[in-house]
Design an enzyme around this catalytic site. Sequence first.
Site, PDB file in Angstrom:
ATOM      1  N   SER A  12     -11.484  -0.078   2.066  1.00  0.00           N
ATOM      2  CA  SER A  12     -10.969  -0.492   3.375  1.00  0.00           C
ATOM      3  C   SER A  12     -10.435   0.737   4.092  1.00  0.00           C
ATOM      4  CB  SER A  12      -9.827  -1.498   3.211  1.00  0.00           C
ATOM      5  OG  SER A  12     -10.314  -2.652   2.581  1.00  0.00           O
ATOM      6  N   GLU A  50      -6.103   3.893   5.671  1.00  0.00           N
ATOM      7  CA  GLU A  50      -5.629   3.725   4.288  1.00  0.00           C
ATOM      8  C   GLU A  50      -5.948   4.953   3.420  1.00  0.00           C
ATOM      9  OE1 GLU A  50      -6.160  -0.254   2.344  1.00  0.00           O
ATOM     10  OE2 GLU A  50      -6.912   0.988   0.699  1.00  0.00           O
ATOM     11  N   ARG A 100       0.810  -1.233   0.000  1.00  0.00           N
ATOM     12  CA  ARG A 100       0.000   0.000   0.000  1.00  0.00           C
ATOM     13  C   ARG A 100       0.840   1.278   0.000  1.00  0.00           C
ATOM     14  NH1 ARG A 100      -2.767  -3.323  -1.260  1.00  0.00           N
ATOM     15  NH2 ARG A 100      -4.838  -3.917  -0.538  1.00  0.00           N
TER      16      ARG A 100
HETATM   17  C1  LIG Z   1     -15.495   0.341  -2.728  1.00  0.00           C
HETATM   18  C2  LIG Z   1     -14.010   0.498  -2.747  1.00  0.00           C
HETATM   19  C3  LIG Z   1     -13.195  -0.630  -2.879  1.00  0.00           C
HETATM   20  C4  LIG Z   1     -11.790  -0.474  -2.920  1.00  0.00           C
HETATM   21  N1  LIG Z   1     -11.017  -1.599  -3.037  1.00  0.00           N
HETATM   22  C5  LIG Z   1      -9.661  -1.485  -3.050  1.00  0.00           C
HETATM   23  C6  LIG Z   1      -8.837  -2.662  -3.154  1.00  0.00           C
HETATM   24  O1  LIG Z   1      -9.324  -3.781  -3.242  1.00  0.00           O
HETATM   25  N2  LIG Z   1      -7.497  -2.484  -3.156  1.00  0.00           N
HETATM   26  C7  LIG Z   1      -6.915  -1.250  -3.073  1.00  0.00           C
HETATM   27  O2  LIG Z   1      -5.683  -1.175  -3.089  1.00  0.00           O
HETATM   28  N3  LIG Z   1      -7.672  -0.130  -3.006  1.00  0.00           N
HETATM   29  C8  LIG Z   1      -9.023  -0.219  -2.982  1.00  0.00           C
HETATM   30  N4  LIG Z   1      -9.800   0.915  -2.873  1.00  0.00           N
HETATM   31  C9  LIG Z   1      -9.151   2.241  -2.770  1.00  0.00           C
HETATM   32  C10 LIG Z   1      -9.051   2.998  -4.105  1.00  0.00           C
HETATM   33  O3  LIG Z   1      -9.976   2.527  -5.013  1.00  0.00           O
HETATM   34  C11 LIG Z   1      -7.664   2.903  -4.739  1.00  0.00           C
HETATM   35  O4  LIG Z   1      -6.692   3.381  -3.838  1.00  0.00           O
HETATM   36  C12 LIG Z   1      -7.573   3.713  -6.038  1.00  0.00           C
HETATM   37  O5  LIG Z   1      -6.409   3.361  -6.741  1.00  0.00           O
HETATM   38  C13 LIG Z   1      -7.557   5.219  -5.822  1.00  0.00           C
HETATM   39  O6  LIG Z   1      -7.513   5.838  -7.107  1.00  0.00           O
HETATM   40  P1  LIG Z   1      -8.263   7.197  -7.405  1.00  0.00           P
HETATM   41  O7  LIG Z   1      -8.031   7.533  -8.816  1.00  0.00           O
HETATM   42  O8  LIG Z   1      -9.689   7.113  -6.975  1.00  0.00           O
HETATM   43  O9  LIG Z   1      -7.455   8.180  -6.460  1.00  0.00           O
HETATM   44  P2  LIG Z   1      -8.013   9.364  -5.544  1.00  0.00           P
HETATM   45  O10 LIG Z   1      -8.867   8.785  -4.473  1.00  0.00           O
HETATM   46  O11 LIG Z   1      -8.585  10.437  -6.363  1.00  0.00           O
HETATM   47  O12 LIG Z   1      -6.643   9.879  -4.882  1.00  0.00           O
HETATM   48  C14 LIG Z   1      -5.927   9.064  -3.977  1.00  0.00           C
HETATM   49  C15 LIG Z   1      -4.494   9.615  -3.851  1.00  0.00           C
HETATM   50  O13 LIG Z   1      -3.822   9.425  -5.102  1.00  0.00           O
HETATM   51  C16 LIG Z   1      -3.391  10.685  -5.616  1.00  0.00           C
HETATM   52  N5  LIG Z   1      -3.562  10.640  -7.072  1.00  0.00           N
HETATM   53  C17 LIG Z   1      -4.631  10.214  -7.786  1.00  0.00           C
HETATM   54  N6  LIG Z   1      -4.385  10.330  -9.103  1.00  0.00           N
HETATM   55  C18 LIG Z   1      -3.142  10.829  -9.222  1.00  0.00           C
HETATM   56  C19 LIG Z   1      -2.315  11.194 -10.326  1.00  0.00           C
HETATM   57  N7  LIG Z   1      -2.722  11.062 -11.585  1.00  0.00           N
HETATM   58  N8  LIG Z   1      -1.074  11.693 -10.066  1.00  0.00           N
HETATM   59  C20 LIG Z   1      -0.624  11.836  -8.796  1.00  0.00           C
HETATM   60  N9  LIG Z   1      -1.357  11.528  -7.716  1.00  0.00           N
HETATM   61  C21 LIG Z   1      -2.604  11.032  -7.925  1.00  0.00           C
HETATM   62  C22 LIG Z   1      -4.266  11.732  -4.958  1.00  0.00           C
HETATM   63  O14 LIG Z   1      -3.627  12.987  -4.905  1.00  0.00           O
HETATM   64  C23 LIG Z   1      -4.455  11.112  -3.570  1.00  0.00           C
HETATM   65  O15 LIG Z   1      -3.329  11.397  -2.785  1.00  0.00           O
HETATM   66  C24 LIG Z   1     -11.200   0.810  -2.834  1.00  0.00           C
HETATM   67  C25 LIG Z   1     -12.030   1.936  -2.717  1.00  0.00           C
HETATM   68  C26 LIG Z   1     -13.421   1.784  -2.668  1.00  0.00           C
HETATM   69  C27 LIG Z   1     -14.283   2.996  -2.543  1.00  0.00           C
END
Ligand SMILES: Cc1cc2nc3c(=O)[nH]c(=O)nc-3n(C[C@H](O)[C@H](O)[C@H](O)COP(=O)(O)OP(=O)(O)OC[C@H]3O[C@@H](n4cnc5c(N)ncnc54)[C@H](O)[C@@H]3O)c2cc1C
Length: 347
Positions: A240, A341, A164
């Site tokens: 999570s 997380e 992570r």
């Molecule tokens: C229902 C649910 C289930 C999930 N299951 C999992 C799972 O099984 N495993 C897991 O690992 N995670 C899981 N997650 C967490 C999440 O989906 C992941 O961490 C996902 O990769 C976040 O991506 P995002 O684009 O939504 O990022 P955001 O939530 O928009 O941002 C998260 C972080 O990443 C940074 N960020 C995003 N895009 C960029 C970019 N292009 N450049 C630089 N920084 C950036 C943001 O600044 C922030 O710090 C889950 C979430 C939910 C709601």
Amino acid sequence: MQVQENVPLAPLTTFKIGGPARYFVEAASNSEVAEALQVAHLKKLPFFVLGGGSNLVISDSGWPGLVLKIAIGGIDERTENGKAIFEVGAGVEWDKFVARAVARNCAGIECLSGIPGSVGGTPVQNVGAYGQEVSETVESVLALDTKDGQIRELCNEACGFSYRTSIFNTSQRGRHIILRVTYALEPVGPAHVQYADLKRYFSGRTRVTLAETRDAVRQIRAGKGMLITAGDDDCRSAGSFFKNPILSEKQFDDLTQRAVAKNLQIPSYPALAAQKKVSAAWLVEHSGFNRGHQHGPVGISRKHALAIVNRGSATAEDVVEFKNEIQQRVGDLWGIKLEPEPVFVGF
Ligand SMILES: Cc1cc2nc3c(=O)[nH]c(=O)nc-3n(C[C@H](O)[C@H](O)[C@H](O)COP(=O)(O)OP(=O)(O)OC[C@H]3O[C@@H](n4cnc5c(N)ncnc54)[C@H](O)[C@@H]3O)c2cc1C
């Protein structure tokens, strides 16, 4: 490129919580990202990069500076040294890319089906599920370095992936804006059916296709409220909420003794044991926070002990108060500090 003002952020997150962005820009190309960064510098605004908003707790006051939403699209494919190489825009929806790779019969990310968010978000916390992590397939990350405005390609090793974590959420948090991620997948590779839930799903089967694995993962995730599904308020969450703690031997012994004193046994999952991790979900449940637990407008998902859910009108303050209560109780009972997380924004 249009700079908008006072844009509500809650609808852009899976938690549906948080105040507005003072300034908001959606960037669909590398040059628009650079331009947005320029605006932030000129106006001396703190900036925050928003992907799919699935790993965020945004404060009730929102973000005082500029929010840069990454909307860079495109999936390019080629074959190189026997690998299927996919260059994917950071704004592409992650699960759309997984669907495309599986449809092409390319292995390596099938177990990561159904994870919400953008492609650019996946290297940040090295997303993982059901026995796979993106660090196993990320070949490189193209990123704009906000320190000097240069665009650079970072190889896998340079990303510093671990459980992570990566440089993007630890040592160099906030420094790089991810523009594109290159994945190297295995053409016609076997599906990775190693995780207990998946093995159970396919019990008795010896050959399983990538498409079947993807369907199974999505189905298992839906049963846990971990797939964004319209009408299911158990998935109004940030996924999570706590990381599985990684313990030293001494900490593990202490935890085991505390469990024995309560006539309990720490569950042993091979996937967790291999990395010396214990289940955060078990700790939460055995601290009095069962599935379905209510705490005003927030609570624990009815389907998974590790997800804090917004029951409709929750504020970030409600979430933080509940998170603190869980951490306090787990700490008192089990001697372990749970680490959240999601990313906390604007606190
Ligand atoms: C229902 C649910 C289930 C999930 N299951 C999992 C799972 O099984 N495993 C897991 O690992 N995670 C899981 N997650 C967490 C999440 O989906 C992941 O961490 C996902 O990769 C976040 O991506 P995002 O684009 O939504 O990022 P955001 O939530 O928009 O941002 C998260 C972080 O990443 C940074 N960020 C995003 N895009 C960029 C970019 N292009 N450049 C630089 N920084 C950036 C943001 O600044 C922030 O710090 C889950 C979430 C939910 C709601």
